[in-house]
Write a protein that holds these residues in place. Structure first.
Motif, short mmCIF file in Angstrom:
data_model
loop_
_atom_site.label_atom_id
_atom_site.label_comp_id
_atom_site.label_asym_id
_atom_site.label_seq_id
_atom_site.Cartn_x
_atom_site.Cartn_y
_atom_site.Cartn_z
N ARG A 86 0.78 -1.05 0.07
CA ARG A 86 -0.07 -0.11 -0.02
C ARG A 86 0.84 1.14 -0.06
N SER A 87 1.98 1.04 0.91
CA SER A 87 2.72 2.27 0.84
C SER A 87 3.60 2.73 -0.40
N LEU A 88 3.72 1.68 -1.35
CA LEU A 88 4.18 1.86 -2.67
C LEU A 88 3.15 1.99 -3.66
N ASN A 89 2.16 2.22 -3.42
CA ASN A 89 0.77 2.52 -4.35
C ASN A 89 0.73 1.41 -5.41
N PHE A 90 0.76 0.05 -4.65
CA PHE A 90 0.24 -0.95 -5.68
C PHE A 90 -1.14 -0.92 -5.91
N PRO A 91 -1.39 -0.95 -7.00
CA PRO A 91 -3.03 -0.50 -7.16
C PRO A 91 -4.08 -1.69 -6.99
N ARG A 92 -3.19 -2.99 -7.20
CA ARG A 92 -4.03 -4.32 -7.10
C ARG A 92 -3.59 -4.96 -5.76
N ILE A 93 -3.31 -4.62 -4.72
CA ILE A 93 -2.82 -5.09 -3.56
C ILE A 93 -4.15 -5.95 -2.90
N LYS A 94 -4.00 -7.26 -2.60
CA LYS A 94 -4.79 -7.75 -1.80
C LYS A 94 -4.31 -8.63 -0.61
N ALA A 95 -5.15 -8.95 0.51
CA ALA A 95 -4.66 -9.77 1.58
C ALA A 95 -5.35 -11.29 1.19
N TYR A 96 -4.84 -12.19 1.64
CA TYR A 96 -5.42 -13.57 1.48
C TYR A 96 -5.69 -13.75 3.15
#
Length: 264
Positions: free
Chosen positions: A237-247
Motif C-alpha cells: 500500500r505504501s508503494l501505491n500498488f494498485p491491485r494489492i490484496k490480502a488473503y
C-alpha cells in the motif's frame, strides 16, 4: 488545533505527525500489548487488543471479524466518516498493517501508519502518556467491500496468471515446508530496518522488484493468519500498488484443505 493535512502520505514519521496529535478528527490506535499501553502510549491513543482484529475461529482464524463485531470495535474507537486514523504497534507493523487492511475493508479513506511504530517514537525522544481517553459505547454503521481481500477460491482460479504474484511473508522454514504454488517468499521482517527503529527499509521497492513483486502485478500477500502479512500488505500500500490484496484465510486455511495444491 491544527487539522491533519489531506496530503500526508500513508506512512508518516513521528515528527511529521506530532503537530497534529490534538486534531479533533484524529483517532490514534495503539495495537501494542495491554501492559505496554499502560506503561505509556502516544498522547490520546486508544488501545485495541490486536486479537480483536481477527475472527479467531479455525480453520481460518485470520478472517476479518463478523460485521457486528467490527461495528462494535470501530464504535468503541469513535469511528466516523471524517475520521483520520493514525495506527501503530511496537513490532514493526504487523498488527498496524492488519488494521490498515480493516480500514480498507470498510472503505475508509484517511489513514496513516506511524513508521517504525512505538520504537521510532521513543527513538525521537517524544512524549508518552498514561492518560486514558474517554470511552465510546456505541456501534458504528459499516459496510464491507471485497476489494482488499482474496479468498481461497479466487486464488485457485488465478494461480498461474502471468499478472499475479503471491507473496508469502512467513519464515523460510515455513515456506519450504509447504507453500502455495508459484508463491514468492519475502519474510515480513526483511522489510524492516532494525538500525532505524523498525522503520520501513528505504530500499524496499528495489528488494521487492528483484523478486518480481511490482506495481504492475496483482499482488496477494499472506502468512499463517494474516498477522505478519498485515505488514507486507502495508508495504505494498505504501508503494501505491494498485491491485494489492490480502488473503486473510492464509496458510492456516490453504494448508488444511484437501482441494488446494501445495508445493515444497
Amino acid at each position: 488545533m491544527l487539522a491533519v493535512p489531506d496530503d500526508l502520505p500513508l506512512v508518516v514519521e513521528p515528527l511529521q505527525i506530532l503537530p497534529y496529535l490534538q486534531a479533533p478528527n484524529l483517532i490514534v490506535v495503539d495495537l501494542c500489548s495491554a501492559l505496554r499501553y499502560q506503561q505509556g502510549h502516544l498522547p490520546g491513543a486508544r488501545w485495541l487488543d490486536p486479537k480483536r482484529t481477527q475472527r479467531g475461529t479455525p480453520p481460518a482464524p485470520g478472517l476479518a471479524p463478523e460485521l457486528l463485531q467490527l461495528s462494535q470495535l470501530f464504535g468503541e474507537l469513535g469511528h466516523h466518516q471524517d475520521a483520520v486514523y493514525l495506527v501503530y504497534d511496537d513490532e514493526g507493523g504487523g498488527w498496524a498493517g492488519r488494521f490498515i487492511w480493516l480500514l480498507d475493508l470498510i472503505g475508509h479513506k484517511r489513514m496513516h501508519y506511524l513508521n517504525g511504530g512505538l520504537p521510532a517514537w521513543l527513538d525521537e525522544g517524544l512524549p508518552l502518556s498514561q492518560e486514558l481517553p474517554a470511552a465510546h459505547v456505541r456501534r458504528a454503521a459499516l459496510t464491507l467491500c471485497d476489494a482488499p481481500s482474496a479468498d481461497c477460491n479466487y486464488i485457485k482460479s488465478r494461480l498461474h496468471a502471468e499478472d499475479l504474484v503471491i507473496w508469502d511473508a512467513r519464515s523460510a522454514a515455513e515456506y519450504h515446508s509447504g507453500h502455495i504454488p508459484t508463491a514468492v517468499h519475502f519474510e515480513w521482517t526483511a522489510g524492516m530496518d532494525r538500525e532505524r527503529s523498525l522503520r520501513i527499509r528505504v530500499d524496499i521497492s528495489e528488494r521487492l522488484g528483484a523478486l518480481g513483486i511490482t506495481e504492475d502485478k496483482q499482488v496477494i500477500t499472506h502468512c499463517q493468519t494474516h498477522h505478519r502479512s498485515g505488514f507486507t500488505y502495508l508495504l505494498a500500500r505504501s508503494l501505491n500498488f494498485p491491485r494489492i490484496k490480502a488473503y486473510p484465510g492464509s496458510w492456516a486455511e490453504w494448508g488444511s484443505r484437501a482441494d488446494t495444491p501445495i508445493e515444497s
